[in-house]
Design an enzyme around this catalytic site. Structure first.
Site, PDB file in Angstrom:
ATOM      1  N   GLU A   7     -25.860  15.681  -1.337  1.00  0.00           N
ATOM      2  CA  GLU A   7     -27.224  15.872  -0.834  1.00  0.00           C
ATOM      3  C   GLU A   7     -28.232  15.003  -1.588  1.00  0.00           C
ATOM      4  O   GLU A   7     -29.308  14.706  -1.084  1.00  0.00           O
ATOM      5  CB  GLU A   7     -27.643  17.347  -0.890  1.00  0.00           C
ATOM      6  CG  GLU A   7     -27.825  17.890  -2.285  1.00  0.00           C
ATOM      7  CD  GLU A   7     -28.277  19.359  -2.311  1.00  0.00           C
ATOM      8  OE1 GLU A   7     -29.161  19.710  -1.527  1.00  0.00           O
ATOM      9  OE2 GLU A   7     -27.730  20.142  -3.111  1.00  0.00           O
ATOM     10  N   TYR A  16      -9.822  -3.060 -10.437  1.00  0.00           N
ATOM     11  CA  TYR A  16      -9.363  -1.817  -9.809  1.00  0.00           C
ATOM     12  C   TYR A  16      -8.097  -1.274 -10.489  1.00  0.00           C
ATOM     13  O   TYR A  16      -8.042  -0.106 -10.881  1.00  0.00           O
ATOM     14  CB  TYR A  16      -8.993  -2.059  -8.345  1.00  0.00           C
ATOM     15  CG  TYR A  16     -10.108  -2.282  -7.367  1.00  0.00           C
ATOM     16  CD1 TYR A  16     -10.521  -1.265  -6.525  1.00  0.00           C
ATOM     17  CD2 TYR A  16     -10.710  -3.526  -7.225  1.00  0.00           C
ATOM     18  CE1 TYR A  16     -11.502  -1.469  -5.565  1.00  0.00           C
ATOM     19  CE2 TYR A  16     -11.697  -3.739  -6.277  1.00  0.00           C
ATOM     20  CZ  TYR A  16     -12.087  -2.703  -5.451  1.00  0.00           C
ATOM     21  OH  TYR A  16     -13.060  -2.914  -4.517  1.00  0.00           O
ATOM     22  N   GLU A  65      -7.692   2.135 -12.785  1.00  0.00           N
ATOM     23  CA  GLU A  65      -6.994   3.277 -12.196  1.00  0.00           C
ATOM     24  C   GLU A  65      -5.792   3.677 -13.045  1.00  0.00           C
ATOM     25  O   GLU A  65      -5.581   4.870 -13.333  1.00  0.00           O
ATOM     26  CB  GLU A  65      -6.570   2.942 -10.762  1.00  0.00           C
ATOM     27  CG  GLU A  65      -7.783   2.835  -9.846  1.00  0.00           C
ATOM     28  CD  GLU A  65      -7.464   2.483  -8.399  1.00  0.00           C
ATOM     29  OE1 GLU A  65      -8.336   2.667  -7.544  1.00  0.00           O
ATOM     30  OE2 GLU A  65      -6.348   2.004  -8.116  1.00  0.00           O
ATOM     31  N   CYS A 108      -1.636   1.695  -3.019  1.00  0.00           N
ATOM     32  CA  CYS A 108      -2.611   2.780  -2.792  1.00  0.00           C
ATOM     33  C   CYS A 108      -1.997   4.185  -2.767  1.00  0.00           C
ATOM     34  O   CYS A 108      -2.513   5.090  -3.427  1.00  0.00           O
ATOM     35  CB  CYS A 108      -3.328   2.600  -1.462  1.00  0.00           C
ATOM     36  SG  CYS A 108      -3.514   0.928  -0.907  1.00  0.00           S
ATOM     37  N   LYS A 112      -0.120   5.322  -6.000  1.00  0.00           N
ATOM     38  CA  LYS A 112      -1.180   5.343  -7.028  1.00  0.00           C
ATOM     39  C   LYS A 112      -2.016   6.598  -6.910  1.00  0.00           C
ATOM     40  O   LYS A 112      -2.273   7.296  -7.888  1.00  0.00           O
ATOM     41  CB  LYS A 112      -2.029   4.072  -6.881  1.00  0.00           C
ATOM     42  CG  LYS A 112      -3.236   3.921  -7.787  1.00  0.00           C
ATOM     43  CD  LYS A 112      -4.486   4.618  -7.346  1.00  0.00           C
ATOM     44  CE  LYS A 112      -4.963   4.346  -5.962  1.00  0.00           C
ATOM     45  NZ  LYS A 112      -5.534   3.032  -5.721  1.00  0.00           N
ATOM     46  N   CYS A 141       0.824  -1.212   0.000  1.00  0.00           N
ATOM     47  CA  CYS A 141       0.000   0.000   0.000  1.00  0.00           C
ATOM     48  C   CYS A 141       0.857   1.260   0.000  1.00  0.00           C
ATOM     49  O   CYS A 141       0.651   2.160  -0.819  1.00  0.00           O
ATOM     50  CB  CYS A 141      -0.923  -0.010   1.213  1.00  0.00           C
ATOM     51  SG  CYS A 141      -1.822   1.530   1.404  1.00  0.00           S
ATOM     52  N   HIS A 169     -26.431  22.032   0.768  1.00  0.00           N
ATOM     53  CA  HIS A 169     -26.708  22.547  -0.569  1.00  0.00           C
ATOM     54  C   HIS A 169     -25.732  23.663  -0.931  1.00  0.00           C
ATOM     55  O   HIS A 169     -25.425  24.492  -0.070  1.00  0.00           O
ATOM     56  CB  HIS A 169     -28.142  23.087  -0.605  1.00  0.00           C
ATOM     57  CG  HIS A 169     -28.581  23.472  -1.978  1.00  0.00           C
ATOM     58  ND1 HIS A 169     -28.829  22.546  -2.963  1.00  0.00           N
ATOM     59  CD2 HIS A 169     -28.783  24.694  -2.533  1.00  0.00           C
ATOM     60  CE1 HIS A 169     -29.183  23.189  -4.065  1.00  0.00           C
ATOM     61  NE2 HIS A 169     -29.164  24.478  -3.835  1.00  0.00           N
TER      62      HIS A 169
HETATM   63  P1  NDP Z   1      -9.094  -7.492  -9.713  1.00  0.00           P
HETATM   64  O1  NDP Z   1      -9.369  -8.815  -9.144  1.00  0.00           O
HETATM   65  O2  NDP Z   1      -9.818  -6.308  -9.243  1.00  0.00           O
HETATM   66  O3  NDP Z   1      -9.261  -7.560 -11.288  1.00  0.00           O
HETATM   67  C1  NDP Z   1      -8.572  -8.491 -12.047  1.00  0.00           C
HETATM   68  C2  NDP Z   1      -8.982  -8.317 -13.487  1.00  0.00           C
HETATM   69  O4  NDP Z   1      -8.163  -9.141 -14.321  1.00  0.00           O
HETATM   70  C3  NDP Z   1     -10.425  -8.720 -13.747  1.00  0.00           C
HETATM   71  O5  NDP Z   1     -10.981  -7.838 -14.673  1.00  0.00           O
HETATM   72  C4  NDP Z   1     -10.272 -10.137 -14.341  1.00  0.00           C
HETATM   73  O6  NDP Z   1     -11.290 -10.444 -15.226  1.00  0.00           O
HETATM   74  C5  NDP Z   1      -8.988  -9.980 -15.114  1.00  0.00           C
HETATM   75  N1  NDP Z   1      -8.275 -11.234 -15.314  1.00  0.00           N
HETATM   76  C6  NDP Z   1      -7.878 -12.123 -14.379  1.00  0.00           C
HETATM   77  N2  NDP Z   1      -7.224 -13.153 -14.957  1.00  0.00           N
HETATM   78  C7  NDP Z   1      -7.214 -12.899 -16.284  1.00  0.00           C
HETATM   79  C8  NDP Z   1      -6.714 -13.600 -17.403  1.00  0.00           C
HETATM   80  N3  NDP Z   1      -6.075 -14.758 -17.282  1.00  0.00           N
HETATM   81  N4  NDP Z   1      -6.908 -13.062 -18.618  1.00  0.00           N
HETATM   82  C9  NDP Z   1      -7.557 -11.883 -18.763  1.00  0.00           C
HETATM   83  N5  NDP Z   1      -8.050 -11.178 -17.745  1.00  0.00           N
HETATM   84  C10 NDP Z   1      -7.885 -11.689 -16.510  1.00  0.00           C
HETATM   85  O7  NDP Z   1      -7.518  -7.350  -9.560  1.00  0.00           O
HETATM   86  P2  NDP Z   1      -6.538  -6.122  -9.607  1.00  0.00           P
HETATM   87  O8  NDP Z   1      -5.266  -6.723 -10.076  1.00  0.00           O
HETATM   88  O9  NDP Z   1      -7.092  -4.972 -10.346  1.00  0.00           O
HETATM   89  O10 NDP Z   1      -6.450  -5.711  -8.074  1.00  0.00           O
HETATM   90  C11 NDP Z   1      -6.199  -6.690  -7.079  1.00  0.00           C
HETATM   91  C12 NDP Z   1      -6.899  -6.352  -5.814  1.00  0.00           C
HETATM   92  O11 NDP Z   1      -6.222  -5.304  -5.165  1.00  0.00           O
HETATM   93  C13 NDP Z   1      -8.322  -5.819  -5.991  1.00  0.00           C
HETATM   94  O12 NDP Z   1      -9.276  -6.821  -6.129  1.00  0.00           O
HETATM   95  C14 NDP Z   1      -8.505  -5.034  -4.727  1.00  0.00           C
HETATM   96  O13 NDP Z   1      -8.879  -5.922  -3.697  1.00  0.00           O
HETATM   97  C15 NDP Z   1      -7.123  -4.477  -4.477  1.00  0.00           C
HETATM   98  N6  NDP Z   1      -7.001  -3.090  -4.987  1.00  0.00           N
HETATM   99  C16 NDP Z   1      -7.782  -2.127  -4.448  1.00  0.00           C
HETATM  100  C17 NDP Z   1      -7.700  -0.826  -4.884  1.00  0.00           C
HETATM  101  C18 NDP Z   1      -8.562   0.213  -4.285  1.00  0.00           C
HETATM  102  O14 NDP Z   1      -9.105  -0.018  -3.206  1.00  0.00           O
HETATM  103  N7  NDP Z   1      -8.744   1.365  -4.925  1.00  0.00           N
HETATM  104  C19 NDP Z   1      -6.763  -0.441  -5.926  1.00  0.00           C
HETATM  105  C20 NDP Z   1      -6.008  -1.537  -6.443  1.00  0.00           C
HETATM  106  C21 NDP Z   1      -6.130  -2.800  -5.987  1.00  0.00           C
HETATM  107  P3  NDP Z   1     -12.679 -11.136 -14.754  1.00  0.00           P
HETATM  108  O15 NDP Z   1     -13.472 -10.075 -14.090  1.00  0.00           O
HETATM  109  O16 NDP Z   1     -13.246 -11.628 -16.017  1.00  0.00           O
HETATM  110  O17 NDP Z   1     -12.265 -12.236 -13.812  1.00  0.00           O
END
Ligand code: NDP
Length: 455
Positions: free
Chosen positions: A436, A174, A178, A45, A48, A40, A431
């Site tokens: 709101e 996510y 982002e 986080c 980022k 983080c 407001h």
């Molecule tokens: P996520 O789990 O959010 O998203 C992963 C993405 O990758 C999904 O769209 C998934 O598709 C896709 N994916 C997974 N495997 C494959 C594959 N083999 N081929 C193609 N696409 C694939 O993971 P992130 O890496 O974005 O983030 C990890 C975690 O970190 C988040 O879930 C969150 O918990 C945390 N995080 C939180 C943030 C915040 O609070 N702002 C910011 C960044 C991270 P599908 O949906 O089809 O499975």
């Protein structure tokens, strides 16, 4: 025993647990092999959000004309931004280290492994502890496709020497959204490739739709329903081929395709702690693994992988073990945000999940934020409440729009307290704000019973 508690991992969960335990008077050691503060603070986080903030200035400079300003936007200096970010992260990392030493914890800079149920080895030294906490976090993973090593992952993105002109982001979660926004705002052409029809699987459908619209409005090129198949290099260029045969060539391919727990080579097998197929450690409500005096928390358990959950768990365990205040962290109504432009804030159940459990009333509003009536920027805010019909409790609140994370944090308190729609209605608005709208949503947009939800 040398220590009452040995914490493996100096990220959000581990640092909080070690610091609070030491404050309660426990003899605590903590080991970290890479960065104090963990993902983080160093490669997640915090940096980022700084990059997101850098991008926001681009929009503000453009928008200022609508308010009478003449602003000439010059080029962006990526190197200067990264240097400023690095200074800030160094500052924060040293604060984390200081917090631990000030609390009286013993710090080990090195990789710790478990030798037996009460022994940890770090930097060639064996130390014994009454209890052990595993808080080793997770790491990004590339998809299993040929050439995947030619793309970067989020760990690398914070150290790029220059900003690429053309970026392919793979993933619809996510991190993908982002970073798509960051690169776009800082001047790159961005392609976002994801395998669902809409990004952000698991989020409320209206928010997913609005998010796709916002990405398009920002000029990000969307490739829904695409599965990456192979990546090849031609000098510095990278060409990604999808399952449908289409290709995109770019300077950078960024895989944001999920994260996995860091459990390899920790010595878990030696003491009989098993993991699931993803490598996650199973824990009970008290965060105990299958070995009762060994605990695990945060991303290594792969439940809700968010920093505030990890820190809350670290604090709760410290209070439970050494503070005479046993308590567990509720994972219900955990709010979260996606720092896109505009950002998303969400808490509770999506319409789809709530409707699968019972009849729900939906209240929804879409509008152009006041500021953008003058700037002319195509920007829409969507705000939505999901209300359980039988109890009239608000079980979900979702927003995409400016300041959504800041607004949803307050709304989350109301949901945790069990607020009803009538409680929202009797709250006076501020407001003029967007917030709101959450207390002035008088007209029900639709109702769903189980049959309608199934459709
Ligand atoms: P996520 O789990 O959010 O998203 C992963 C993405 O990758 C999904 O769209 C998934 O598709 C896709 N994916 C997974 N495997 C494959 C594959 N083999 N081929 C193609 N696409 C694939 O993971 P992130 O890496 O974005 O983030 C990890 C975690 O970190 C988040 O879930 C969150 O918990 C945390 N995080 C939180 C943030 C915040 O609070 N702002 C910011 C960044 C991270 P599908 O949906 O089809 O499975």
């Amino acid at each position: 025993m040398d220590f009452d508690l040995f914490v493996i991992g100096g990220g959000s969960a581990g640092v909080r647990c070690a610091r609070i335990s030491a404050g309660h008077g426990a003899r605590v050691a903590i080991a970290e092999e890479r960065f104090w503060g963990g993902t983080c603070v160093n490669i997640g986080c915090v940096p980022k959000k700084l990059l997101v903030q850098a991008g926001e200035y681009a929009g503000w400079a453009d928008d200022a004309a609508g308010f009478g300003w003449t602003i000439q936007k010059g080029p962006h200096d990526w190197g200067k931004l990264i240097a400023a970010k690095d200074r800030e992260i160094d500052r924060l990392e040293s604060i984390y280290r200081k917090l631990l030493t000030n609390a009286g914890a013993t710090i080990f800079d090195g990789r710790a492994t478990i030798v037996d149920p009460h022994t940890v080895e770090v930097n060639g030294q064996r130390v014994m502890a009454e209890r052990i906490v595993i808080a080793t976090g997770g790491h990004p993973v590339r998809p299993p496709i040929p050439g995947a090593e030619l793309g970067i992952i989020s760990d690398d993105a914070f150290y790029l020497k220059t900003i690429p002109q053309r970026v392919v982001m793979v993933g619809g979660g996510y991190i993908a959204l982002e970073f798509a926004g960051i690169f776009k705002q800082l001047g790159a052409e961005v392609h976002l490739i994801y395998r669902q029809d809409l990004p952000l699987r698991g989020f409320d459908h209206d928010i997913r739709e609005a998010s796709a619209e916002a990405l398009l409005a920002q000029g990000i090129i969307l490739h829904p329903g695409c599965q990456p198949e192979r990546l090849v290099a031609d000098g510095d260029r990278r060409t990604l081929t999808f399952g449908n045969g289409q290709t995109v060539t770019a300077d950078l391919v960024f895989f944001a395709t999920g994260r996995r727990p860091n459990t390899a080579n920790l010595g878990l097998d030696r003491i009989g702690i098993t993991t699931d197929v993803q490598g996650a450690i199973h824990v009970n409500d008290a965060l105990q693994t299958s070995v009762p005096h060994i605990y695990a928390m945060g991303d290594v358990t792969n439940r809700i992988n968010l920093t505030p959950v990890a820190t809350a768990e670290g604090h709760a365990l410290a209070d439970s073990l050494f503070g005479k205040n046993p308590r567990a962290v509720s994972l219900v109504n955990v709010p979260s945000a996606v720092f896109t432009t505009p950002p998303i804030g969400t808490v509770g159940l999506s319409e789809e999940r709530a409707a699968a459990l019972g009849c729900v009333d939906i209240y929804l509003t879409r509008f152009t934020p006041m500021r953008h009536n003058l700037t002319g920027r195509p920007r829409r805010t969507v705000m939505k409440l999901v209300v359980e019909q039988a109890t009239q409790k608000v079980v979900g609140a979702h927003m995409i729009g400016e300041d959504a994370p800041e607004i949803i944090q307050g709304i989350a308190i109301a949901l945790v307290m069990g607020a009803t729609k009538a409680d929202f209605d009797r709250t006076i608005g501020i407001h003029p704000t967007a917030a709101e709208e959450f207390v002035t949503l008088r007209t029900r947009t639709r109702s769903l019973d189980l049959a309608k939800a199934a459709e």
